[in-house]
Design an enzyme around this catalytic site. Structure first.
Site, PDB file in Angstrom:
ATOM      1  N   GLU A   1       1.027  -1.152   0.050  1.00  0.00           N
ATOM      2  CA  GLU A   1      -0.066  -0.012  -0.041  1.00  0.00           C
ATOM      3  C   GLU A   1       0.968   1.300  -0.016  1.00  0.00           C
ATOM      4  OE1 GLU A   1      -3.002   0.088  -0.164  1.00  0.00           O
ATOM      5  OE2 GLU A   1      -3.695  -2.184   0.146  1.00  0.00           O
TER       6      GLU A   1
ATOM      7  N   ASN B   1      -4.750   5.846  -6.535  1.00  0.00           N
ATOM      8  CA  ASN B   1      -5.735   6.673  -5.332  1.00  0.00           C
ATOM      9  C   ASN B   1      -4.916   7.549  -4.551  1.00  0.00           C
ATOM     10  OD1 ASN B   1      -3.945   5.216  -3.600  1.00  0.00           O
ATOM     11  ND2 ASN B   1      -5.498   3.313  -3.299  1.00  0.00           N
TER      12      ASN B   1
END
Ligand SMILES: *[C@@H]1O[C@H](CO)[C@@H](O)[C@H](O)[C@H]1NC(C)=O
Ligand SMILES: *[C@@H]1O[C@H](CO)[C@@H](O)[C@H](O)[C@H]1NC(C)=O
Ligand SMILES: *[C@@H]1O[C@H](CO)[C@@H](O)[C@H](O)[C@H]1NC(C)=O
Length: 357
Positions: A129, A243
């Site tokens: 991430e 994102n």
């Protein structure tokens, strides 16, 4: 002279063929090797050579357990001298112990700080991430010796994807790799708009300039795995919008949806140079290449009509295939070949700052 040479070459070739054949038989069909224990002269260690590095997976990411029976690193991924285990009782013999960040920050797992760590043992912090989604890693300062992430400067580099040279033989043209029937200009799959994200703002402005077909949970048009790539293949362009924007953070939105989907990725993410470090510069379009979204929109429309130029964005397809991140075990096995190049002693005293730099 000529004769002698070619004769020698034939012998040589025959010799290597035998060697390769014999070698591969022994590796792939261990049952052919004699079963009785023999002195060390018979150690045919194409894969097992003296020492094994032991990598202990303390828990599986997202609980996705896989089998580590046998010599998985070698048998499945061709990585030698590497023993992957997930049995915590192996702690005292493990060279590396891997901890996936998400379970730590959620409090579902803890670091075994109560155990005595063998001197040489390294703890590996693993996350795919971006820092924006890694939670607070400050409590882990001073515990880890290695980082494992999509970042090039991590100790163990585990990108979401990469291009692997591939020989397709002759007779294939770029066109053979592209879906002929393109029905949409631009497509985007999004599970959640999340209004505060930059990509949402860019999309909202872009859709007033060019038509964008949106799929996914956000618009109640979920595409299941079987139809995802075929759907994208009918789009000229795919919006590979990350994102969050961080160094080297280039995800499956680029590799899978874009590259494997067969649409030219229009990327929103780290600077162009970071994409060029992993993919040919003329294989994607970067939002930052244009002074405005109007210019980008105009460019996409013109490009879709210029067949020759459009097709040139796929030139890489005749030389490479995409290797996608697919199996946690392969990522963990990748630790072993790094052993010799890792610093002997290293501690991440400030993981948070490393992450956000
Ligand atoms: C085995 O070890 C030797 C000596 O360190 C090395 O030269 C050789 O390349 C190794 N073989 C494999 C298959 O790793
Ligand atoms: C290395 O691991 C393999 C597979 O687990 C095992 O068969 C082999 O005996 C080990 N070699 C050494 C030297 O420990
Ligand atoms: C790993 O980190 C721990 C904790 O800070 C440290 O005590 C140990 O010396 C480090 N080990 C290596 C091999 O770097």
């Amino acid at each position: 002279m000529l004769d002698f040479c070619s004769h020698r070459r034939t012998l040589l070739v025959a010799f290597f063929l035998c060697l390769t054949l014999f070698g591969s038989l022994l590796i792939q069909l261990p049952s052919l090797a004699p079963k009785t224990p023999r002195p060390e002269t018979e150690v045919i260690d194409m894969n097992i050579n003296g020492t094994n590095t032991t990598v202990l997976v303390w828990y599986w990411p997202f609980g996705e357990k896989s089998s580590v029976d046998g010599n998985v690193c070698w048998e499945r991924f061709g990585i030698p001298n590497c023993k992957l285990v997930d049995d915590r009782s192996m702690f005292s013999v493990a060279d590396f112990v891997v901890f996936h960040n998400r379970e730590l920050i959620k409090g579902q797992q803890r670091l075994p700080v109560h155990l005595t760590r063998p001197q040489r043992q390294k703890w590996v912090w693993f996350s795919l991430e971006s820092p924006a989604n890694n939670g607070n890693v400050k409590p882990f300062a001073g515990h880890f010796n290695c980082t494992m992430s999509y970042r090039h400067d991590a100790d163990i580099y585990t990108p979401y994807g990469s291009l692997v040279p591939q020989d397709f033989g002759t007779g294939l043209a770029v066109e053979d790799f592209i879906t002929k029937k393109k029905t949409s200009l631009a497509c985007w799959v999004v599970s959640n708009y999340e209004a505060h994200l930059k990509r949402t703002d860019v999309y909202n402005r872009l859709k007033t300039i060019i038509p964008v077909n949106v799929y996914g949970g956000a618009v109640n048009k979920r595409l299941d795995d079987k139809v995802l790539l075929p759907t994208i293949s009918h789009c000229y362009f795919y919006l590979s919008f990350e994102n969050s924007i961080f160094k080297d953070y280039i995800t499956e939105k680029f590799w899978y949806n874009g590259f494997m989907g067969g649409a030219v990725p229009v990327v929103l993410g780290p600077p162009r140079e970071q994409y060029e470090a992993v993919a040919p510069k003329d294989s994607f379009i970067h939002v930052d290449d244009f002074p405005s979204l109007e210019e980008l929109g105009k460019f996409l429309k013109r490009l879709a009509e210029d067949k020759e130029r459009y097709v040139s964005y796929f030139n890489w397809k005749v030389k490479y295939t995409v290797k996608q991140f697919a199996d946690w075990r392969e990522e963990f096995c990748k630790i072993c070949p790094k052993v010799s190049s890792l610093q002997k002693h290293k501690v991440y005293e400030d993981l948070h700052t490393w992450e956000w730099q």
